[in-house]
Design a protein around this motif. Structure first.
Motif, mmCIF file in Angstrom:
data_model
loop_
_atom_site.group_PDB
_atom_site.id
_atom_site.type_symbol
_atom_site.label_atom_id
_atom_site.label_comp_id
_atom_site.label_asym_id
_atom_site.label_seq_id
_atom_site.Cartn_x
_atom_site.Cartn_y
_atom_site.Cartn_z
ATOM 1 N N SER B 247 -5.576 38.956 -17.460
ATOM 2 C CA SER B 247 -5.837 39.711 -16.305
ATOM 3 C C SER B 247 -7.196 39.971 -15.765
ATOM 4 O O SER B 247 -7.616 39.724 -14.651
ATOM 5 C CB SER B 247 -4.932 40.873 -16.018
ATOM 6 N N GLU B 250 -8.956 36.745 -14.878
ATOM 7 C CA GLU B 250 -8.467 36.151 -13.663
ATOM 8 C C GLU B 250 -8.992 37.142 -12.415
ATOM 9 O O GLU B 250 -9.702 36.570 -11.293
ATOM 10 C CB GLU B 250 -6.914 36.347 -13.295
ATOM 11 N N LEU B 251 -8.969 38.460 -12.426
ATOM 12 C CA LEU B 251 -9.341 39.191 -11.326
ATOM 13 C C LEU B 251 -10.883 39.227 -11.033
ATOM 14 O O LEU B 251 -11.393 39.637 -9.984
ATOM 15 C CB LEU B 251 -8.891 40.759 -11.475
ATOM 16 N N GLU B 253 -12.599 36.756 -10.653
ATOM 17 C CA GLU B 253 -12.895 35.587 -9.881
ATOM 18 C C GLU B 253 -13.495 35.745 -8.445
ATOM 19 O O GLU B 253 -12.934 36.615 -7.772
ATOM 20 C CB GLU B 253 -11.626 34.757 -9.644
ATOM 21 N N THR B 255 -15.848 37.737 -7.794
ATOM 22 C CA THR B 255 -16.587 39.104 -7.481
ATOM 23 C C THR B 255 -17.890 39.195 -8.008
ATOM 24 O O THR B 255 -18.872 40.117 -7.728
ATOM 25 C CB THR B 255 -15.712 40.042 -8.531
#
Lengths: 505, 505
Positions: B247, B250-251, B253, B255
């Motif tokens: 997670s 993925e999160l 991406e 930023t």
């Protein structure tokens, strides 16, 4: 001064739909209603397609009566429902007068906030229901089905939001049904919508917890100006469900944002459902952890397990990976529909057939309809070869008009058919129930007087009969070649698919 | 260009410690090692007090041999351990030469990164081990035990970080063992440490997922400049464990931050442990959801269930709420120690005794020692009344020196005792095993030759014997008044507590 972030509680609808197969009975909700009503939520989601379906299919419970009961028990709360635009709670496009009647009756029975979405993001499918909500004076929320594709840019979504606003929506929802919304897109999307539609446009974020990333996305959405957020009390949270209400309340401390929730009320609501949840162990979603594989296929976890059982039924339990890859191709061929009910099932089933029987050798009727525009328009162009096959299969042309424009007035005939059913009470509500679930309603009307069932069982006690298994006719692997075209109806996880299998030419 | 966020994988230590009672056997780790070694982690946490203890207590496995095996299987990785400062992996303060020998041997057997913490944040208890690590040329990471109290301000924590840096630490860890670190404090703390210690000071965040808020906190820490983050692969994540590796990957991406992890390696690692995890069903933490109640008591969920069973054993199962409130008061009286092993157990047990037997009527020996400074200094002043009781109970004065300064040289005697044990191999490693677990080591040395045990059981097969139940002597509720002081040893969840019960005066 902190800015208030408003909260919608999902415990009574999407939370148990995602975690307990929508089986929670009204009697297991009632004890929590007083606390829910007092907790300070912006709205309480409590009604929608699956809860309605489950009521009449499994619980022998009148969904309209459920709504009226919740209305009585939560007089201070905005009750919210999820509406599939022109599909209402069913699986086809209804003629406008049925949509209008449904909205009117839902409002009259207690709904304050209508969250309206279309699986394809075709705003023409939302127009009638939005106008109908506005006529009742209730809150019309236009929802964007969030998805990822080369065509689904921030600009495209913001433009859709502006269309929804222009159609009269009181708020805009970003509806992320599979936990695909990552933090940066969440931030950018909320910013873009606020910029495009005006900073006073209410933006509401709905995101499933599936992938483990969306609580961060919610934080970013809040930083970008998001006004309202969906959560579920912790005892009915996470897995394929939603982010925990209590965690959101706590994590905002010191950030300059806060909810207006009463922590003690929320704790009691959560404690209640913590006691209730084990009663539905039989219906638990098996996967309660985090699933990031969905970023590849975009197919929700629940649907993947359906596919797995479908594949196993065909002796092809090892071909899931192929199917997931095929989903991406089928989706592209169909013009990149978002994958949400019913498009997720349509694309998913077609991918299964493609893998099992050869590429577009067998078309489901629904997939042909999707290709031909009978569900509405998609953001991308259709693959011309597949389109031709769909026309041949369905024996009808592709359309560009709004699908519901093809419907003839149907209220009178629906009403006549419904009222003729044994046990029907002749109300408009019964007509609507029949209109949406014509296969299930007759049996429900007949048994309604026996009173509602509660499928929950206290742990340790015997479970009721196992759920009806999915009925998939067995197709022999590498069987004899077909000599003629065969039409049949496949009932897959309770939904009928009209399938034509034709010999290779 | 994105900034790289480095990741430490916890699967081999804290993840199974938090979720599977530290029972995972080496043989269930080995198949994942190649992927772990190739995934691109900054470090691989694989050793610490509980894993060491569990090896010799339950798995008949030599923890040093485990370390050497992991070293061989992951030649490219930094192997990381958690070290309790002057306590090493045991529960008392060791004399400096034992600490030095332990660090030297750990480094020689394969440890690259030593995360060193003290339960009370008394940096005097970290000095010797930090210096010993520096001497080996390995990475010394100074950890701040994160807690919340009126005295634990951002400034106080940043000042501690500066002390750790001045002592030679190569990086600073914010160690949040109960999921208490909220997003804004996470941001502020990382910023403050970077400001106080220099922006090139490596900051590493370790936060449990317990409360459901810390993935957001990790994002905020990253935004504030945090360099390294702890996660566990999704199949060994969440609940009282940690945030899922996938997670986080993925999160990020889009930023402006990214990890260097290879997603395919991570998926395979996760798939491996998804298969392994059900084998340890017997040892599962029951509570795998989110628990935000801990923000009130700060007592970790695992400890709350220990307390519940302790209370039930005393016929006082309904008094947990009282105990949790008492924890806050006891903690204040003790000068606001962070609640982490062993201070959480000490404060928690004392709170139980206070509720069951009257306020400070019964003092545990450990609590008296805590009050008197024998564990080190606390950030706050001690309550003078309770201090007096502690002196009377322990029959020794309060101290202000570093506790280890009271220790006499002990290596020779430890060595002699260890080498005399049946099955001891005479190595320094065996002496250290004996030094840290003198009650358990003799039995382990004797049985070591029988080879290691794997307590995992494939689902469907018979489980091995239930865990040894906690042995708590029954104290009759409202029983007859004591006529004399009684000293006894209570073994509570495998840990001994020296207790004195005295008649009221």
């Amino acid at each position: 001064m902190s800015r208030i972030v408003e909260i919608t509680e999902l415990a009574l609808r999407d939370a148990h739909q995602s975690l307990l197969a929508t089986r929670m009975a009204l009697d297991d909700m009632i004890p929590a209603c007083e606390d829910i009503d007092n907790a300070g939520y912006w709205s309480v989601e409590c009604w929608g397609g699956a809860t309605f379906d489950s009521c009449i299919r499994f619980l022998n419970e009148d969904p309209w009566e459920r709504l009226r009961t919740l209305r009585k028990l939560m007089p201070k709360s905005r009750l919210q429902m999820l509406l599939r635009g022109q599909n209402l709670l069913g699986y086809r496009h209804y003629e406008d007068s049925v949509v209008e009647r449904f909205v009117e009756k839902s409002a009259a029975n207690g709904i304050d906030v209508f969250r309206i979405f279309d699986a394809l993001n075709d705003v023409r499918n939302l127009r009638t229901s939005i106008a109908a909500v506005k006529k009742t004076g209730k809150h019309a929320q236009g929802a964007i089905s969030y998805t990822i594709s080369p065509l689904h840019t921030v600009e495209a979504f913001a433009a859709m939001a502006a269309e929804l606003r222009d159609m009269g929506c009181d708020s805009i929802c970003i509806k992320d049904m599979a936990g695909l919304l990552k933090p940066q897109p969440a931030y950018d999307l909320v910013k873009a919508i606020k910029q495009k539609c005006g900073s006073d446009t209410l933006v509401h974020v709905h995101a499933h917890a599936t992938t483990g990333v969306t609580l961060v996305s919610i934080m970013k959405a809040i930083e970008a100006g998001c006004d309202i957020v969906d959560t579920a009390v912790s005892s009915l949270s996470l897995g394929p469900g939603h982010n925990p209400t209590e965690s959101l309340v706590e994590l905002l401390e010191g950030t300059g944002y806060e909810t207006r929730l009463n922590k003690e009320c929320v704790r009691r609501i959560s404690d209640h459902f913590a006691q209730i949840r084990p009663r539905y162990r039989e219906f638990f979603s098996e996967n309660t952890g985090v699933d990031t594989e969905i970023f590849k296929s975009q197919i929700p976890g629940g649907m993947i397990s359906n596919m797995e059982s479908q594949l196993r039924g065909q002796g092809a339990g090892d071909r899931l990976q192929e199917v997931l890859e095929e989903v991406s191709r089928v989706r592209k061929d169909a013009g990149y529909p978002p994958l949400v009910t019913p498009s997720s099932q349509i694309v998913g089933s077609q991918a299964v057939f493609n893998v099992l029987m050869g590429k577009y050798k067998v078309l489901t009727g629904e997939f042909a309809d999707l290709m031909l525009g009978y569900y509405g328009s998609t953001i991308g162009a259709k693959d011309p070869e597949v389109l031709k096959k769909a026309e041949a299969h369905a024996k009808k042309p592709a359309i560009t008009v709004r699908p519901a424009d093809l419907q003839k007035p149907e209220w009178e005939s629906l009403s006549a058919a419904a009222c003729a059913l044994k046990g029907s009470n002749g109300s408009d509500e019964d007509v609507l129930t029949y209109a949406m679930f014509p296969q299930v309603a007759p049996k429900f009307f007949e048994s309604r007087a026996q009173g509602r069932k509660n499928l929950g069982r206290d742990p340790g006690k015997e479970a009721p009969g196992a759920e009806q298994a999915a009925k998939v006719p067995s197709v022999a692997k590498g069987g004899a070649a077909l000599s003629a075209t065969v039409n049949y109806v496949i009932t897959l996880n309770g939904r009928e698919h009209r399938v034509t299998v034709a010999p290779e030419k």
